[in-house]
Design a protein around this motif. Sequence first.
Motif, mmCIF file in Angstrom:
data_model
loop_
_atom_site.group_PDB
_atom_site.id
_atom_site.type_symbol
_atom_site.label_atom_id
_atom_site.label_comp_id
_atom_site.label_asym_id
_atom_site.label_seq_id
_atom_site.Cartn_x
_atom_site.Cartn_y
_atom_site.Cartn_z
ATOM 1 N N GLY A 133 21.016 45.598 -5.610
ATOM 2 C CA GLY A 133 19.627 45.412 -6.030
ATOM 3 C C GLY A 133 19.464 44.978 -7.468
ATOM 4 O O GLY A 133 18.342 44.786 -7.943
ATOM 5 N N LYS A 136 22.390 40.242 -8.299
ATOM 6 C CA LYS A 136 23.609 39.405 -8.301
ATOM 7 C C LYS A 136 23.392 38.143 -7.477
ATOM 8 O O LYS A 136 23.690 37.025 -7.907
ATOM 9 C CB LYS A 136 24.807 40.193 -7.736
ATOM 10 C CG LYS A 136 25.116 41.468 -8.488
ATOM 11 C CD LYS A 136 26.275 42.231 -7.884
ATOM 12 C CE LYS A 136 26.054 42.781 -6.499
ATOM 13 N NZ LYS A 136 24.995 43.818 -6.435
ATOM 14 N N ARG A 138 20.570 36.798 -6.521
ATOM 15 C CA ARG A 138 19.509 35.949 -7.086
ATOM 16 C C ARG A 138 20.058 35.098 -8.239
ATOM 17 O O ARG A 138 19.724 33.917 -8.364
ATOM 18 C CB ARG A 138 18.364 36.858 -7.555
ATOM 19 C CG ARG A 138 17.151 36.126 -8.076
ATOM 20 C CD ARG A 138 16.492 35.366 -6.930
ATOM 21 N NE ARG A 138 15.428 34.490 -7.413
ATOM 22 C CZ ARG A 138 15.631 33.272 -7.917
ATOM 23 N NH1 ARG A 138 16.861 32.784 -8.032
ATOM 24 N NH2 ARG A 138 14.621 32.542 -8.311
HETATM 25 N N1 LIG Z 1 15.913 37.927 -12.265
HETATM 26 C C1 LIG Z 1 15.178 38.055 -11.156
HETATM 27 N N2 LIG Z 1 13.979 37.455 -11.068
HETATM 28 C C2 LIG Z 1 13.217 37.591 -9.965
HETATM 29 N N3 LIG Z 1 13.578 38.306 -8.895
HETATM 30 C C3 LIG Z 1 14.767 38.923 -8.913
HETATM 31 C C4 LIG Z 1 15.617 38.826 -10.050
HETATM 32 N N4 LIG Z 1 16.739 39.519 -9.797
HETATM 33 C C5 LIG Z 1 16.603 40.021 -8.553
HETATM 34 N N5 LIG Z 1 15.428 39.667 -8.027
HETATM 35 C C6 LIG Z 1 14.938 40.054 -6.686
HETATM 36 O O1 LIG Z 1 15.306 41.421 -6.482
HETATM 37 C C7 LIG Z 1 15.827 41.629 -5.180
HETATM 38 C C8 LIG Z 1 17.262 42.146 -5.238
HETATM 39 O O2 LIG Z 1 18.080 41.145 -5.824
HETATM 40 P P1 LIG Z 1 19.482 40.695 -5.184
HETATM 41 O O3 LIG Z 1 19.896 39.447 -5.875
HETATM 42 O O4 LIG Z 1 19.414 40.657 -3.713
HETATM 43 O O5 LIG Z 1 20.394 41.921 -5.637
HETATM 44 P P2 LIG Z 1 21.956 42.176 -5.340
HETATM 45 O O6 LIG Z 1 22.532 40.903 -4.817
HETATM 46 O O7 LIG Z 1 22.523 42.588 -6.660
HETATM 47 O O8 LIG Z 1 21.974 43.310 -4.351
HETATM 48 C C9 LIG Z 1 15.697 40.284 -4.469
HETATM 49 O O9 LIG Z 1 14.483 40.267 -3.781
HETATM 50 C C10 LIG Z 1 15.667 39.287 -5.605
HETATM 51 O O10 LIG Z 1 14.997 38.107 -5.272
#
Ligand SMILES: Nc1ncnc2c1ncn2[C@@H]1O[C@H](COP(=O)(O)OP(=O)(O)O)[C@@H](O)[C@H]1O
Length: 448
Positions: A133, A136, A138
Amino acid sequence: MVRARAEGNFSQVLRQQRLRCGLTQLQLAALSTISVRAIRDMESGRVASPRRATVALLAGALRLTGQARTAFSRAALIESSHLDKMVTESMRIDAPVWTTDGLVGRDHELDAITGLLAAEPRQRLLTITGISGVGKTRLALEVSQRVHAESDSPLLWVPVAETRGDWIPDPAPPTLIEAMAELITGQADTSGELAAIIGTAPMIVFVDGIDDVPVRAPALLRLLTDCPQVTVVATARVPLGIRGECVLPLAPLAVPEPGQEQDLDSLGQIPAVSLLLRQLAPVQPGFRLNPANASMVAGLCRILDGLPAALGLAASRCLMEPLPHLYEQLIDDPRNLHALICHHPEPMLYASVLRSIETLPKPHRTLLNRLLQIDDCWTVDDAVGVTGLSQPELTRSLHVLFTRGLLRRVERHGSYFISMLNIVRQACAGIHDVPLPRADQARLLAIT
Ligand SMILES: Nc1ncnc2c1ncn2[C@@H]1O[C@H](COP(=O)(O)OP(=O)(O)O)[C@@H](O)[C@H]1O
Ligand SMILES: [Mg+2]
């Protein structure tokens, strides 16, 4: 464009390799678990397109490694109808376009990663690590889109968790993406076949979501060795542990420092606040930052660690109850944070954080528990005092905890400190049944 480059007559190559090992067809069948009839058919040329899994089993039984294995697979692939499909696929590799929302913050991380990918000599294996969450995937998506806009290197996006599966009984030819996922986390070592297809062509492979699956490090390393123009960018909860890997531990979004709520304009620019406000807009359309709610918004971002997934959950809860109610609950009882984050969709945010802790080697887990005793943020010297560890021992362990995203660096009035994420404190306290103080009694949780 990616093309296979070698000639090969698989029936002859198979026979030569079998004789080199001094094996009969029957013995090779026993070693490889492939039927003797299939081996006979392949050697006689009656089977023109051996399956990749079959080729991998034969290569293993013949103890082929390195270049010899690549040549063997290449000979098989050159006659295989799978090749055409995989090559065609690889020619239309593109950046995935799964994001329609703008990225908040992450300018420095983006610059760092794209810089490393463009530098000469290039960094060829880069892993973005951190807890679930944190953003990563994103960030990796943004990198892929930026690389796509700025270079003509083919990109391959491999969502490991989604493409994983036992492909051996599947009669359909696998796509390049499936073959790559199989190479990294699957049962069969397909590095020779992939190397035969990719050869010296440039390609950036994004491997997303290596979390609970063990990585076939030797196969990935072999692919990187045999394909000198391939670069891999992975997202994973922990580093892959492969030689030469560059690890970028991704911290959550920056949260307001205590006192920063005074200036509403600059408060709204802080990434965690900006993301929370954006996510609140559709569920509480009238909500605006104002002097009366600024410290609540800032405190909420700190309680939620600036973790994008947790901010999203808090915003979605506001469909059911107003933000001040949620804030009061979180301040009132730390277990409400646990209740909130348990609603994350699969894989559950909290469960993933628990895995990040439970899979820590014991000394690091012990350290994390001892660090629970320190409220708020601290320095390495404070931690030496509390844990009794020597500074080198402590630094080694802290490094591991940082690369898993369990700790974050905090800037307070121009000085740097370390703190444990609230969600991690919750999880640790839950594992060991340690009561945590109310948020308003613990300076760490919500300095209001
Ligand atoms: N820098 C960011 N700006 C906008 N939304 C983000 C950002 N980082 C994460 N999110 C959102 O938060 C949620 C979790 O991010 P995600 O990339 O899936 O996390 P991880 O891969 O680390 O588990 C997703 O809905 C993502 O789109
Ligand atoms: Mg992810």
